[in-house]
Design a protein around this motif. Structure first.
Motif, PDB file in Angstrom:
ATOM      1  N   GLU A  28      -7.162   4.867  -1.266  1.00 10.19           N
ATOM      2  CA  GLU A  28      -8.079   5.964  -1.592  1.00 10.19           C
ATOM      3  C   GLU A  28      -9.354   5.368  -2.165  1.00 10.19           C
ATOM      4  OE1 GLU A  28      -5.662   8.367  -4.128  1.00 10.19           O
ATOM      5  OE2 GLU A  28      -6.131   7.217  -5.924  1.00 10.19           O
ATOM      6  N   THR A  33     -19.462   0.970  -9.138  1.00 19.11           N
ATOM      7  CA  THR A  33     -20.697   0.893  -9.922  1.00 19.11           C
ATOM      8  C   THR A  33     -21.848   0.352  -9.074  1.00 19.11           C
ATOM      9  OG1 THR A  33     -19.990  -1.289 -10.691  1.00 19.11           O
ATOM     10  CG2 THR A  33     -19.567   0.576 -12.169  1.00 19.11           C
ATOM     11  N   ARG A  34     -21.533  -0.191  -7.897  1.00 20.33           N
ATOM     12  CA  ARG A  34     -22.590  -0.721  -7.023  1.00 20.33           C
ATOM     13  C   ARG A  34     -22.711   0.158  -5.794  1.00 20.33           C
ATOM     14  NH1 ARG A  34     -19.413  -4.988  -8.521  1.00 20.33           N
ATOM     15  NH2 ARG A  34     -20.345  -6.445  -9.988  1.00 20.33           N
ATOM     16  N   ARG A  39     -15.338   0.745  -3.127  1.00 20.64           N
ATOM     17  CA  ARG A  39     -14.210   0.374  -3.994  1.00 20.64           C
ATOM     18  C   ARG A  39     -13.025   1.261  -3.622  1.00 20.64           C
ATOM     19  NH1 ARG A  39     -13.471  -2.365  -8.906  1.00 20.64           N
ATOM     20  NH2 ARG A  39     -11.970  -1.438 -10.323  1.00 20.64           N
ATOM     21  N   ARG A  41      -8.515   1.794  -3.888  1.00 22.71           N
ATOM     22  CA  ARG A  41      -7.252   1.346  -4.499  1.00 22.71           C
ATOM     23  C   ARG A  41      -6.112   1.641  -3.527  1.00 22.71           C
ATOM     24  NH1 ARG A  41      -7.136   6.317  -8.312  1.00 22.71           N
ATOM     25  NH2 ARG A  41      -8.150   5.046  -9.898  1.00 22.71           N
ATOM     26  N   PHE A  42      -5.109   0.801  -3.604  1.00 23.06           N
ATOM     27  CA  PHE A  42      -3.924   1.012  -2.773  1.00 23.06           C
ATOM     28  C   PHE A  42      -3.084   2.150  -3.350  1.00 23.06           C
ATOM     29  CE2 PHE A  42      -4.644  -3.449  -1.440  1.00 23.06           C
ATOM     30  CZ  PHE A  42      -4.503  -3.294  -0.058  1.00 23.06           C
ATOM     31  N   THR A  43      -2.387   2.840  -2.448  1.00 23.06           N
ATOM     32  CA  THR A  43      -1.475   3.899  -2.885  1.00 23.06           C
ATOM     33  C   THR A  43      -0.106   3.666  -2.244  1.00 23.06           C
ATOM     34  OG1 THR A  43      -2.121   5.322  -1.045  1.00 23.06           O
ATOM     35  CG2 THR A  43      -3.356   5.592  -3.096  1.00 23.06           C
ATOM     36  N   THR A  47       0.959  -0.205  -3.289  1.00 25.26           N
ATOM     37  CA  THR A  47       0.348  -0.316  -4.611  1.00 25.26           C
ATOM     38  C   THR A  47       0.503  -1.682  -5.264  1.00 25.26           C
ATOM     39  OG1 THR A  47       0.713   2.041  -4.909  1.00 25.26           O
ATOM     40  CG2 THR A  47       0.174   0.783  -6.878  1.00 25.26           C
ATOM     41  N   ALA A  48       1.698  -2.223  -5.294  1.00 21.70           N
ATOM     42  CA  ALA A  48       1.876  -3.537  -5.942  1.00 21.70           C
ATOM     43  C   ALA A  48       2.428  -4.555  -4.951  1.00 21.70           C
ATOM     44  CB  ALA A  48       2.799  -3.417  -7.145  1.00 21.70           C
ATOM     45  N   GLN A  50       2.970  -7.580  -2.542  1.00 18.06           N
ATOM     46  CA  GLN A  50       2.478  -8.965  -2.601  1.00 18.06           C
ATOM     47  C   GLN A  50       1.524  -9.276  -1.453  1.00 18.06           C
ATOM     48  OE1 GLN A  50       3.424 -11.428  -5.075  1.00 18.06           O
ATOM     49  NE2 GLN A  50       3.878  -9.483  -6.029  1.00 18.06           N
ATOM     50  N   ARG A  52      -0.919  -7.445  -0.358  1.00 21.14           N
ATOM     51  CA  ARG A  52      -2.199  -6.724  -0.432  1.00 21.14           C
ATOM     52  C   ARG A  52      -3.392  -7.580   0.007  1.00 21.14           C
ATOM     53  NH1 ARG A  52      -2.275  -4.830  -6.395  1.00 21.14           N
ATOM     54  NH2 ARG A  52      -0.799  -6.552  -6.550  1.00 21.14           N
ATOM     55  N   GLU A  76      -9.294  -2.287  -6.192  1.00 19.92           N
ATOM     56  CA  GLU A  76      -8.863  -2.196  -7.589  1.00 19.92           C
ATOM     57  C   GLU A  76      -7.534  -2.918  -7.779  1.00 19.92           C
ATOM     58  OE1 GLU A  76     -10.048   1.557  -9.711  1.00 19.92           O
ATOM     59  OE2 GLU A  76      -7.876   1.710  -9.864  1.00 19.92           O
ATOM     60  N   GLY A  77      -7.496  -3.814  -8.732  1.00 20.64           N
ATOM     61  CA  GLY A  77      -6.237  -4.499  -9.052  1.00 20.64           C
ATOM     62  C   GLY A  77      -5.777  -5.493  -8.007  1.00 20.64           C
ATOM     63  N   ARG A  79      -7.466  -9.000  -6.295  1.00 24.80           N
ATOM     64  CA  ARG A  79      -8.599  -9.896  -6.056  1.00 24.80           C
ATOM     65  C   ARG A  79      -8.078 -11.314  -5.895  1.00 24.80           C
ATOM     66  NH1 ARG A  79     -12.291  -9.701 -10.814  1.00 24.80           N
ATOM     67  NH2 ARG A  79     -12.482 -11.944 -11.018  1.00 24.80           N
ATOM     68  N   SER A  80      -8.527 -11.980  -4.862  1.00 25.15           N
ATOM     69  CA  SER A  80      -8.103 -13.364  -4.637  1.00 25.15           C
ATOM     70  C   SER A  80      -9.292 -14.285  -4.832  1.00 25.15           C
ATOM     71  CB  SER A  80      -7.563 -13.529  -3.215  1.00 25.15           C
ATOM     72  OG  SER A  80      -6.442 -12.717  -3.037  1.00 25.15           O
TER      73      SER A  80
END
Lengths: 93, 343
Positions: A28, A33-34, A39, A41-43, A47-48, A50, A52, A76-77, A79-80
């Motif tokens: 979603e 901010t840019r 931006r 996020r996974f749903t 969501t968590a 490995q 992603r 969101e949450g 980043r590599s």
């Protein structure tokens, strides 16, 4: 550079989510901010997960970076390092 | 503030290590046990000891603690938290509410910089007493959050935990905090400190924000997974930041992993207050942190950015407590000028 079209971004997010729904997941769009950055996020089951970073590199970034006015995608949450992202990108060529 | 970076410390405690207010003079074994328990409760970073002649900081002096945290360090704001398990369980002090009083005094004396967090321990009193304690701390003392130390109960216990969360919501408190991954002593089993027990409350109380203190190597995998899945669970990174001086490589690994899978938006800096020494070194540890290239390469951990550090050091917590950072910076600048003029 044009401003990104928010409707296009939302439509693209729905397409990506449709793809990811095969794995019980989705994304979603969340406020960024840019102006030139999407931006998301996974749903769901993503969501968590490995994997992603792989999903981000293979599906999410290309889906949004091809839109006019979008120069970056933040997840969101998730980043590599740039080293990892380069490796992933190289593996997809 | 450091280089315009707003510093909002997520965990400051004031405690009394003198003998003056204790019920009975402790023997050396009891002193060791107390120090050891406090050290573990505060993330392992206590630098003071117990005795007849302790420093003003260790006596719990409001102004001495204020000076270390706010005058001698670039801390702008802090959450000052009650230590509920010291007061009642074991009844160390003549006044069972002494730990509450000490922490409240600091918050009350400096409301422009301090957010008071209450606390309650449901296993050392009846539930009606526990709920009354929560109500008093919120309505009379202005607590904006409640913190719990589940050493002898589980956060997902519907009889011990849920009534407290319902009470918080009823009182308009929507931030609850938990001590996890940092067992206290041998009076309980290690697994009671598993963050797993936060999952059900986080699911059943979506209106609440849960701040989990002390992500550490113990149950770290579980912590990462849980914080990544639950939007309403945030992590306060004491004792990770405090480990920087002893185990920098471990800190880089833990922080790299948190940045990679949980995200900088959900990480909160905390010093543990003056009992852990001057917080400047911990603030600098965050500011100077980097993720080395071999960890970026081998584990895919992202480099930490200045923006990440600003979020961790203050912006995330300010957002949770609804603090307008720019307005607060102006307010505190005026206050500092006033303090300097008075000095």
């Amino acid at each position: 550079m044009h401003k990104p079209d928010l409707d296009q971004i939302e439509t693209r997010a729905q397409l990506v989510s449709h793809l990811l729904s095969a794995h019980g997941g989705g994304i979603e769009v969340v406020p960024s901010t840019r102006e030139d950055t999407v931006r998301v996020r996974f749903t769901g089951l993503c969501t968590a997960c490995q994997l992603r970073p792989l999903t981000a590199a293979q599906i999410i970034r290309p889906a949004f970076e091809s839109l006019d006015g979008v120069s970056g995608v933040e997840i969101e949450g998730c980043r590599s390092s740039s080293a990892a992202e380069k490796r992933l990108a190289a593996s997809m060529r | 503030m450091v280089d315009d970076t707003f510093v909002f410390d997520g965990v400051v405690h004031v405690a009394d290590f003198s003998f003056e207010n204790l019920k009975a003079r402790p023997n050396p074994e009891q002193i060791d046990a107390f120090i050891s328990a406090v050290r573990r409760a505060l993330g392992g970073v206590v630098t003071v000891t117990m005795g007849d002649d302790v420093s003003d900081v260790a006596k719990g002096s409001t102004e001495a603690n204020y000076d270390v945290i706010f005058r001698d360090a670039p801390t702008d704001m802090a959450v000052v938290g009650n230590l509920p398990f010291f007061g009642r369980e074991g009844a160390l002090y003549k006044d069972a509410d002494w730990p509450l009083t000490l922490n409240y005094r600091l918050a009350e004396a400096h409301p422009e910089r301090c957010v008071f967090a209450g606390g309650a321990e449901p296993t050392s009193q009846s539930m009606s007493e526990t709920l009354a304690a929560i109500e008093r701390q919120v309505t009379e003392l202005g607590a904006k959050s409640m913190k719990f130390y589940p050493f002898h109960w589980r956060a997902d216990d519907k009889e011990l935990g849920y009534p407290m969360y319902e009470k918080c919501l009823e009182l308009g408190v929507n931030i609850v905090q938990f001590h996890y991954c940092q067992p206290a002593d041998s009076s309980h089993d290690v697994e009671i400190q598993m963050p797993n027990y936060l999952q059900r409350p986080a699911r059943d109380f979506p209106e609440l924000t849960f701040i989990m203190h002390h992500p550490s190597p113990l149950y770290f995998e579980e912590t990462v997974n849980i914080a990544a899945r639950f939007r309403n669970i945030h992590l306060l990174i004491s004792p990770i930041v405090q480990l920087w001086f002893e185990r920098p490589r471990l800190v880089q690994k833990l922080m790299g992993r948190l940045l990679q899978e949980v995200g900088a938006d959900k990480l909160i800096y905390g010093s543990e207050g003056a009992l852990a020494g001057n917080p400047t070194r911990y603030i600098n540890a965050v500011l100077n942190l980097d993720i080395p290239e071999d960890l970026q390469d081998g584990y895919g951990y992202p480099q930490i950015t200045r923006e990440d550090k600003e979020k961790i050091l203050g912006l995330n917590l300010a957002a949770l407590f609804g603090i307008d950072v720019e307005a607060k910076k102006e307010e505190l600048a005026a206050l500092s000028e006033h303090e300097h003029a008075q000095a």
